[in-house]
Design a protein around this motif. Structure first.
Motif, short mmCIF file in Angstrom:
data_model
loop_
_atom_site.label_atom_id
_atom_site.label_comp_id
_atom_site.label_asym_id
_atom_site.label_seq_id
_atom_site.Cartn_x
_atom_site.Cartn_y
_atom_site.Cartn_z
N ASP A 143 77.00 120.28 -8.10
CA ASP A 143 78.21 119.27 -8.61
C ASP A 143 77.61 118.01 -8.01
O ASP A 143 77.28 117.75 -6.87
CB ASP A 143 79.15 119.52 -7.85
N PRO A 147 81.50 110.45 -10.96
CA PRO A 147 82.13 109.09 -10.93
C PRO A 147 83.50 109.08 -11.21
O PRO A 147 83.90 110.42 -11.55
CB PRO A 147 81.01 108.17 -11.83
N ASN A 148 84.23 108.05 -11.03
CA ASN A 148 85.55 108.14 -11.29
C ASN A 148 86.02 107.31 -12.74
O ASN A 148 85.27 106.31 -12.77
CB ASN A 148 86.44 107.71 -10.11
N HIS A 157 77.07 106.56 -6.45
CA HIS A 157 77.14 107.46 -7.63
C HIS A 157 75.59 107.80 -8.25
O HIS A 157 74.79 108.65 -8.68
CB HIS A 157 78.08 107.09 -9.12
N HIS A 183 81.80 116.56 -11.92
CA HIS A 183 83.27 116.63 -11.38
C HIS A 183 83.97 115.36 -11.49
O HIS A 183 84.22 114.56 -10.33
CB HIS A 183 83.25 117.19 -9.93
N PHE A 374 84.43 117.98 2.88
CA PHE A 374 83.92 119.40 2.49
C PHE A 374 84.00 120.68 3.48
O PHE A 374 84.38 121.81 3.27
CB PHE A 374 82.59 119.33 1.85
N1 ARG Z 1 84.54 111.41 -7.70
C1 ARG Z 1 84.24 111.70 -6.22
C2 ARG Z 1 83.81 110.19 -5.67
O1 ARG Z 1 83.49 109.30 -6.44
C3 ARG Z 1 83.16 112.48 -6.28
C4 ARG Z 1 83.43 114.16 -6.44
C5 ARG Z 1 82.26 114.92 -5.79
N2 ARG Z 1 82.54 116.39 -6.23
C6 ARG Z 1 83.86 117.13 -5.65
N3 ARG Z 1 83.72 118.26 -6.01
N4 ARG Z 1 84.50 116.63 -4.78
O2 ARG Z 1 83.87 109.99 -4.45
#
Ligand code: ARG
Length: 621
Positions: A143, A147-148, A157, A183, A374
Motif C-alpha cells: 500500500d 495521495p489525496n 507522497h 489507497h 497503524f
Molecule cells: N492518504 C494518506 C496520506 O496522504 C496515506 C494513506 C496510506 N495508506 C493507508 N492505508 N492508510 O497521508
C-alpha cells in the motif's frame, strides 16, 4: 552465496552434533539446538565466514572454547561435502572458527551466473517446491503512494511512491504475487467541504470535466477548509453534503467523480514519468464494508461507547496522565473516519477470496508520523481475530524530506514544491551538466541522445537519493549532491555500467544476452572454463558479486532498500578498483576472458540491482 552458506551451516550443525551427541540431544529437547553461529566474516582476512559458537557453548559443555572448536574441526573433516566446499578451517583467538571457501568453487559460482537472468536469486516457487505451503501463492500487498484527491501530491507522497515501488519490485522479482495498491484519499469530509464551496463559487466544476484546473481546485480546497473551520453554517451544510454523497445522491456522486478524475489524471502523469505502476483502490472502495467492521468489533466484545463515539481502547499504550487511548471507529454523528477505513481495508485484504484478497503480508509505506495510527489499527485487527496464522501487517515508515537548510522542503518563494517542478529541475540540471561535460570533452552528440541521458539520469538521481538513505531518518534533498558523479549517487553507479559497456565497444567479448530458458550456457560459452583468477582485486570482486542473493533476501525481509543501494555502491567501487589496477583487454588468456567475465557479471548485477530500485541504466552517457 546463500546456498553455500546454508550448506556450510548444515555441515557445522552436523559436526557439532557428532562432537557432542549428548549435549546436542539435550539442547534439541529443550527447543534450542546447539548453534555454531555461522556469519559472514567480519574482516576479509578471516576468510568468507566465521563461526563463533564455541565461545557461547563453553559453559553449557564445560570445556574451554578452543577445545570445542577443535572438536568441531575434527568432525568437519568427516562431514560429506565439506572438503569440496571449504579449505582447512583456522581456529583463531580464544576459539573463533574462520572458514574460507575453495577458490575454484567461487570461480564456478561466478561462471554459473553468466547469462543467468536471476543471478543466483531463487524464486519463492523454487524454495517452497514440494513444501506445498500457501505462503508462496498468497499475494503480498504493498500500500503506497496514496495521495489525496483535490490536494497536491507532495514530496512525502513521492517518497512513499519511490520506496513502495522498489519494495514491490523486489517482492515481484522473488516471485510473490504483489498487489500494488494506491489507497487514495477519495472519501470523507473533505468532499463535503469542497462540493459545498464549489456550488457557491464555481458550480461549473461540479458538472463539467476540467472546468477548473487542478491548481485552482487545490486553492478551492484550501478556502473550503478555512470556511469549514471558521463558519458554523458552512460546516453544517458541508456535513449534510457528505451524508448525501455517502448516501449515493446522483448529483453529488457525479461531482465527486469529476473531482476524482481530474486529480487522478494529474497523479498518473507523475507515475508515468517515474515508470511506476499502481492499482487505484481508494478509501471509497471500503465504504460498503464499514458497517461490518463495527459489527465485527461489537461481536468480539471490543467496542466501548465513549461520549457517544464507538471506540476500541488500546492495550499497552496510554496518553496523557496514563489515560487509555482509543481508536475511534464511529463518531458520535455516525460518521466513519480514516481509522475505520483502514480497519475495513485490513479485514478485506486478509479475508480469503472471493470476499477479500487473501493476502498474508500487507505492507504500508507512509511517513513515520502515521506510526501510531497503524500500531492502533493493527492491534484492533489482531484482537478482532482478523489475522490468519502467519499473516503480518507491517508499517514501513520514513522520515521527512527537508531542504538543505534542514527545514521542511519549500520553494524560494516559500511555497510547497510541486513534484512536477522537482522532476523537471532534476532533468534540466542534468542536461546542463551533460552539455558542459560534452563541451569539455569536445564530444558532439545529437539532441535526442542529450534528452534521453538527461531524463534517465535526472529521474534516477531523484529516486536513488531517496532510496539510498536509511528511510527512517529525515532526508535532506539536494540536487547538487544527488547529481554528483562521485559518491553514493545514481550517476556514479550508472557510470560504472557505461564503463563496462565501453569495454565491449573496445573489443572485449562480454557474451550473449541473458535468457531465462536454460540458454545460460550460450552466454557463458564466451568465457574460459574454468575461470582463472590470480589477483586479490579479482577475488575481492568475485566475493562482492556473489553477495547479491543475500542482499536481495535481506531487503525482502527488512524492507530497507538502502541496503541494496549500499551494496551496489560497494560493488561499483570494488569494480572500479579492479579495473583501474588490473589489465583486462591487454591481459593474456585465460586471465583476459576471466576478467571479462567479471566485467559482464558486474554489469548484469548493477543493471538488475538498479532495476529492482526502479532505475533504468544506459550504455553511454
Ligand atoms: N492518504 C494518506 C496520506 O496522504 C496515506 C494513506 C496510506 N495508506 C493507508 N492505508 N492508510 O497521508
Amino acid at each position: 552465496m546463500l546456498r553455500l552458506a546454508h550448506a556450510l551451516d548444515r555441515q557445522l550443525r552436523a559436526a557439532l552434533e557428532r562432537a557432542f551427541p549428548q549435549a546436542a540431544a539435550a539442547a534439541r529437547e529443550a527447543g534450542s539446538p546447539l548453534d555454531p553461529q555461522l556469519a559472514p566474516a567480519s574482516k576479509p582476512e578471516f576468510g568468507d565466514f566465521q563461526a563463533n559458537g564455541a565461545l557461547g557453548l563453553a559453559r553449557t559443555l564445560g570445556l574451554p572454547p578452543r577445545k570445542i572448536a577443535e572438536a568441531i574441526v575434527a568432525q568437519l573433516a568427516a562431514e560429506p561435502g565439506f572438503a569440496e566446499l571449504c579449505q582447512e578451517p583456522v581456529i583463531a583467538g580464544p576459539g573463533f572458527l574462520n572458514l574460507t571457501l575453495r577458490p575454484e568453487l567461487l570461480a564456478a559460482e561466478v561462471r554459473a551466473r553468466l547469462g543467468d537472468p536471476r543471478l543466483g536469486v531463487p524464486s519463492v516457487a523454487e524454495e517452497t517446491q514440494g513444501g506445498g505451503g500457501v505462503g508462496a501463492a498468497a499475494p503480498v500487498i504493498v500500500d503506497f503512494s496514496s495521495p489525496n484527491i483535490a490536494k497536491e501530491m507532495h514530496v512525502g507522497h513521492l517518497r512513499s511512491t519511490i520506496i513502495g515501488d522498489a519494495l514491490a519490485r523486489v517482492l515481484e522479482f522473488r516471485g510473490h504475487p504483489v498487489l500494488r495498491l494506491n489507497h487514495v484519499g477519495d472519501w470523507g469530509t473533505q468532499f463535503g467541504m469542497l462540493i459545498t464551496h464549489l456550488k457557491q463559487v464555481a458550480p461549473e466544476a461540479l458538472t463539467t470535466a476540467d472546468a477548473v484546473d487542478l491548481g485552482d481546485l487545490v486553492a478551492f480546497y484550501r478556502e473550503a477548509k478555512k470556511r469549514f473551520d471558521d463558519d458554523a453554517a458552512f460546516q453544517a451544510t458541508a456535513r449534510e453534503e457528505v451524508v448525501k454523497l455517502q448516501g449515493g445522491d446522483p448529483v453529488s456522486l457525479k461531482a465527486w467523480g469529476l473531482l476524482c478524475d481530474q486529480s487522478r489524471r494529474e497523479f498518473q502523469k507523475i507515475y508515468d514519468r517515474l515508470a511506476i505502476s499502481l492499482s487505484e483502490r481508494g478509501e471509497s472502495f471500503y465504504n460498503p464494508y464499514l458497517e461490518a467492521v463495527v459489527a465485527d468489533l461489537e461481536a468480539a466484545g471490543l467496542l466501548v461507547v465513549d461520549q457517544g463515539a464507538k471506540c476500541v481502547f488500546l492495550e499497552g499504550v496510554s496518553g496523557k496522565e496514563g489515560a487509555p487511548l482509543p481508536v475511534i471507529v464511529q463518531k458520535s454523528d455516525g460518521g466513519f473516519n480514516y481509522a475505520t477505513t483502514d480497519l475495513a481495508a485490513i479485514r478485506y485484504r486478509l479475508a480469503a477470496p472471493p470476499e477479500g484478497d487473501g493476502a498474508r503480508r500487507v505492507i504500508y509505506v507512509t511517513d513515520a508520523g502515521q506510526a501510531n495510527h497503524f500500531a492502533g489499527v493493527f492491534q484492533v485487527a489482531r484482537r478482532a481475530g482478523w489475522l490468519p496464522a502467519g499473516a503480518s501487517l507491517e508499517h514501513v515508515p520514513f522520515g521527512l524530506v527537508q531542504g538543505e537548510d534542514g527545514k521542511k522542503l519549500k520553494t524560494r518563494a516559500g511555497d510547497t514544491v510541486r513534484l512536477r517542478d522537482l522532476l523537471d529541475e532534476a532533468v534540466e540540471r542534468c542536461e546542463a551538466d551533460l552539455r558542459r561535460r560534452l563541451a569539455e570533452e569536445e564530444r558532439t552528440e545529437d539532441e535526442a541522445f542529450i534528452r534521453q541521458v538527461a531524463t534517465t539520469v535526472g529521474l534516477a538521481a531523484v529516486k536513488y537519493a531517496d532510496l539510498s538513505q536509511n528511510r527512517i531518518t529525515n532526508y535532506q534533498f539536494s540536487f547538487d549532491r544527488m547529481l554528483a558523479l562521485q559518491g553514493n549517487t545514481a550517476p556514479y553507479l550508472l557510470y560504472a555500467v557505461v564503463r563496462i559497456a565501453g569495454i565491449a565497444r573496445k573489443g572485449g567479448e562480454l557474451g550473449g544476452a541473458s535468457s531465462g530458458d536454460g540458454a545460460t550456457s550460450e552466454a557463458a560459452a564466451a568465457f574460459p572454463d574454468p575461470l582463472a583468477f590470480t589477483e586479490p582485486q579479482e577475488w575481492a570482486l568475485v566475493r562482492e558479486l556473489l553477495k547479491f542473493d543475500a542482499v536481495v533476501a535481506e531487503v525482502e525481509a527488512d524492507l530497507l532498500p538502502n541496503r541494496l543501494c549500499s551494496y551496489l555502491f560497494e560493488l561499483s567501487q570494488v569494480f572500479n578498483r579492479f579495473y583501474d589496477q588490473v589489465p583486462v583487454l591487454k591481459a593474456e588468456e585465460p586471465s583476459r576472458g576471466s576478467r571479462l567475465a567479471l566485467c559482464r557479471l558486474t554489469a548484469d548485477t548493477l543493471k538488475l540491482g538498479l532495476g529492482l530500485l526502479g532505475i533504468e541504466t544506459l550504455e553511454r552517457m
